[in-house]
Write a protein that holds these residues in place. Structure first.
Motif, PDB file in Angstrom:
ATOM      1  N   MET A  69       0.827  -1.207   0.000  1.00 18.93           N
ATOM      2  CA  MET A  69       0.000   0.000   0.000  1.00 18.93           C
ATOM      3  C   MET A  69       0.864   1.262   0.000  1.00 18.93           C
ATOM      4  SD  MET A  69      -3.130  -0.609  -0.374  1.00 18.93           S
ATOM      5  CE  MET A  69      -3.510   1.133  -0.178  1.00 18.93           C
ATOM      6  N   CYS A  70       2.009   1.200   0.671  1.00 18.98           N
ATOM      7  CA  CYS A  70       2.886   2.377   0.740  1.00 18.98           C
ATOM      8  C   CYS A  70       3.545   2.691  -0.597  1.00 18.98           C
ATOM      9  CB  CYS A  70       3.970   2.156   1.798  1.00 18.98           C
ATOM     10  SG  CYS A  70       3.373   2.282   3.486  1.00 18.98           S
ATOM     11  N   THR A  71       3.827   1.675  -1.377  1.00 16.71           N
ATOM     12  CA  THR A  71       4.598   1.875  -2.604  1.00 16.71           C
ATOM     13  C   THR A  71       3.747   1.740  -3.861  1.00 16.71           C
ATOM     14  OG1 THR A  71       5.263  -0.463  -2.557  1.00 16.71           O
ATOM     15  CG2 THR A  71       6.738   1.147  -1.521  1.00 16.71           C
ATOM     16  N   ASN A  72       3.128   0.572  -4.043  1.00 13.25           N
ATOM     17  CA  ASN A  72       2.409   0.320  -5.288  1.00 13.25           C
ATOM     18  C   ASN A  72       1.206   1.234  -5.476  1.00 13.25           C
ATOM     19  OD1 ASN A  72       4.259  -1.691  -5.387  1.00 13.25           O
ATOM     20  ND2 ASN A  72       2.827  -3.383  -5.516  1.00 13.25           N
ATOM     21  N   TYR A  73       0.519   1.555  -4.380  1.00 16.04           N
ATOM     22  CA  TYR A  73      -0.679   2.387  -4.493  1.00 16.04           C
ATOM     23  C   TYR A  73      -0.323   3.793  -4.977  1.00 16.04           C
ATOM     24  CZ  TYR A  73      -5.021   4.746  -3.241  1.00 16.04           C
ATOM     25  OH  TYR A  73      -6.181   5.477  -3.271  1.00 16.04           O
ATOM     26  N   SER A  74       0.601   4.423  -4.280  1.00 16.64           N
ATOM     27  CA  SER A  74       0.999   5.774  -4.679  1.00 16.64           C
ATOM     28  C   SER A  74       1.682   5.775  -6.041  1.00 16.64           C
ATOM     29  CB  SER A  74       1.927   6.379  -3.620  1.00 16.64           C
ATOM     30  OG  SER A  74       3.057   5.568  -3.403  1.00 16.64           O
ATOM     31  N   MET A  75       2.430   4.718  -6.357  1.00 15.64           N
ATOM     32  CA  MET A  75       3.082   4.636  -7.666  1.00 15.64           C
ATOM     33  C   MET A  75       2.043   4.535  -8.776  1.00 15.64           C
ATOM     34  SD  MET A  75       5.855   1.809  -8.993  1.00 15.64           S
ATOM     35  CE  MET A  75       6.810   2.039  -7.487  1.00 15.64           C
ATOM     36  N   GLY A  76       1.003   3.728  -8.532  1.00 12.91           N
ATOM     37  CA  GLY A  76      -0.047   3.593  -9.530  1.00 12.91           C
ATOM     38  C   GLY A  76      -0.786   4.897  -9.769  1.00 12.91           C
ATOM     39  N   LEU A  77      -1.044   5.650  -8.693  1.00 10.31           N
ATOM     40  CA  LEU A  77      -1.703   6.956  -8.854  1.00 10.31           C
ATOM     41  C   LEU A  77      -0.823   7.914  -9.640  1.00 10.31           C
ATOM     42  CD1 LEU A  77      -3.314   7.557  -5.333  1.00 10.31           C
ATOM     43  CD2 LEU A  77      -4.317   6.511  -7.371  1.00 10.31           C
ATOM     44  N   ALA A  78       0.481   7.870  -9.373  1.00  9.52           N
ATOM     45  CA  ALA A  78       1.401   8.746 -10.091  1.00  9.52           C
ATOM     46  C   ALA A  78       1.455   8.409 -11.585  1.00  9.52           C
ATOM     47  CB  ALA A  78       2.792   8.641  -9.476  1.00  9.52           C
ATOM     48  N   MET A  79       1.146   7.144 -11.919  1.00 13.27           N
ATOM     49  CA  MET A  79       1.183   6.716 -13.324  1.00 13.27           C
ATOM     50  C   MET A  79      -0.172   6.887 -14.010  1.00 13.27           C
ATOM     51  SD  MET A  79       3.509   3.276 -12.844  1.00 13.27           S
ATOM     52  CE  MET A  79       3.400   2.829 -14.576  1.00 13.27           C
ATOM     53  N   GLY A  80      -1.136   7.491 -13.300  1.00 12.02           N
ATOM     54  CA  GLY A  80      -2.409   7.801 -13.929  1.00 12.02           C
ATOM     55  C   GLY A  80      -3.544   6.847 -13.635  1.00 12.02           C
ATOM     56  N   ARG A  81      -3.334   5.840 -12.809  1.00 13.02           N
ATOM     57  CA  ARG A  81      -4.415   4.924 -12.445  1.00 13.02           C
ATOM     58  C   ARG A  81      -5.362   5.598 -11.468  1.00 13.02           C
ATOM     59  NH1 ARG A  81      -4.198   1.247 -16.412  1.00 13.02           N
ATOM     60  NH2 ARG A  81      -2.111   0.362 -16.620  1.00 13.02           N
ATOM     61  N   ARG A  83      -7.948   5.707  -8.154  1.00 16.04           N
ATOM     62  CA  ARG A  83      -7.856   5.159  -6.799  1.00 16.04           C
ATOM     63  C   ARG A  83      -8.574   3.813  -6.703  1.00 16.04           C
ATOM     64  NH1 ARG A  83      -6.837   9.336  -2.723  1.00 16.04           N
ATOM     65  NH2 ARG A  83      -6.279  11.254  -3.800  1.00 16.04           N
ATOM     66  N   ARG A  84      -9.788   3.747  -7.242  1.00 17.05           N
ATOM     67  CA  ARG A  84     -10.539   2.490  -7.184  1.00 17.05           C
ATOM     68  C   ARG A  84      -9.815   1.372  -7.926  1.00 17.05           C
ATOM     69  NH1 ARG A  84     -15.796   2.973  -5.402  1.00 17.05           N
ATOM     70  NH2 ARG A  84     -16.546   5.124  -5.119  1.00 17.05           N
ATOM     71  N   CYS A  85      -9.221   1.705  -9.051  1.00 18.44           N
ATOM     72  CA  CYS A  85      -8.477   0.706  -9.821  1.00 18.44           C
ATOM     73  C   CYS A  85      -7.313   0.157  -9.023  1.00 18.44           C
ATOM     74  CB  CYS A  85      -7.989   1.315 -11.129  1.00 18.44           C
ATOM     75  SG  CYS A  85      -6.943   0.229 -12.124  1.00 18.44           S
ATOM     76  N   MET A  86      -6.538   1.043  -8.392  1.00 19.69           N
ATOM     77  CA  MET A  86      -5.374   0.600  -7.642  1.00 19.69           C
ATOM     78  C   MET A  86      -5.773  -0.206  -6.401  1.00 19.69           C
ATOM     79  SD  MET A  86      -2.745   1.178  -9.305  1.00 19.69           S
ATOM     80  CE  MET A  86      -1.724   0.454  -8.013  1.00 19.69           C
ATOM     81  N   LEU A  87      -6.836   0.226  -5.727  1.00 15.82           N
ATOM     82  CA  LEU A  87      -7.299  -0.545  -4.569  1.00 15.82           C
ATOM     83  C   LEU A  87      -7.737  -1.946  -4.990  1.00 15.82           C
ATOM     84  CD1 LEU A  87      -9.351   2.037  -2.460  1.00 15.82           C
ATOM     85  CD2 LEU A  87      -7.148   1.007  -1.892  1.00 15.82           C
ATOM     86  N   GLY A  88      -8.442  -2.035  -6.120  1.00 15.49           N
ATOM     87  CA  GLY A  88      -8.866  -3.344  -6.607  1.00 15.49           C
ATOM     88  C   GLY A  88      -7.690  -4.225  -6.995  1.00 15.49           C
TER      89      GLY A  88
END
Length: 221
Positions: A69-81, A83-88
């Motif tokens: 959650m600390c790394t992949n979530y914020s990284m995914g948001l930075a790449m344009g994903r 929030r719901r997509c990254m949580l899923g």
């Protein structure tokens, strides 16, 4: 599904670590137990390796879920994903990894049974005979919930969140062990049920807040 497969493959090395740690614990303890029984000649049943592998796997999942959650979530948001997509994606990845880890522990238990037969030791019982079936989902779901909530707490408060969790962890493990006369097993059943219900309610509230924060509040990218 294609996006999940791509995400899963990108983080495949995380799965290797999650499987290698409990497998290493199992192998070390299995060798110690088998050597001890061979040297002493005492064919005493030992279920320690598989049990330690199970709970070692759950602890590993707890820390990995938090780090995810600390790394992949914020990284995914930075790449344009979204929030719901990254949580899923992260939830699906975590559940899949935990299912594979549980399957690996069961496989290691079968290997233990095979080694007993090969070495002439008494056959071991099923791991489900040692640990009730409901402990498995509860253990891994707790690891998922605490890991997820801890990761969000770190995203929200950074170093302050880390020290808060460290303080709670130390109090939970040090205070009961160093309190004279404190024996949770001797507590009345209603009191134990009430304590478990309170702990579950606190965890659920923490988890609900974590989901709300992840979906609505800014995170550090």
């Amino acid at each position: 599904m294609a996006l999940f497969k791509k995400h899963f493959w990108m983080n495949r090395f995380d799965l290797l670590v999650e499987l290698a740690v409990p497998a290493g614990l199992w192998l070390l303890l299995e060798l110690i137990v088998d050597i001890a029984q061979s040297v002493t000649g005492d064919c005493v049943y030992f279920g320690v390796p598989a049990v330690v592998a199970l709970f070692g796997s759950a602890i590993m999942e707890l820390f990995v879920n938090g780090a995810r959650m600390c790394t992949n979530y914020s990284m995914g948001l930075a790449m344009g994903r979204t929030r719901r997509c990254m949580l899923g994606l992260i939830l699906g990845e975590s559940v899949t990894h935990m299912a594979l880890a549980a399957a690996a522990v069961l496989a290691l238990n079968l290997v233990s049974v095979g080694m007993d037969r090969l070495l002439g030791f008494p056959a071991r019982e099923s791991l489900f005979a040692l640990i009730p079936w409901w402990v498995w989902p509860v253990t891994f779901l707790a690891a998922l919930a605490v890991g997820f909530a801890s990761g969000i707490l770190l995203l929200a408060f950074g170093q302050r969140g880390f020290w808060a969790m460290w303080g709670i962890w130390m109090v939970a493990f040090i205070v009961p062990a160093n309190t004279p006369g404190l024996d949770f097993a001797a507590l009345p059943a209603p009191l134990m049920i009430a304590g478990a219900a309170l702990a579950a309610a606190v965890l659920l509230g923490w988890l609900v807040w974590s989901v709300w924060y992840a979906l609505h509040c800014p995170v550090k990218l």
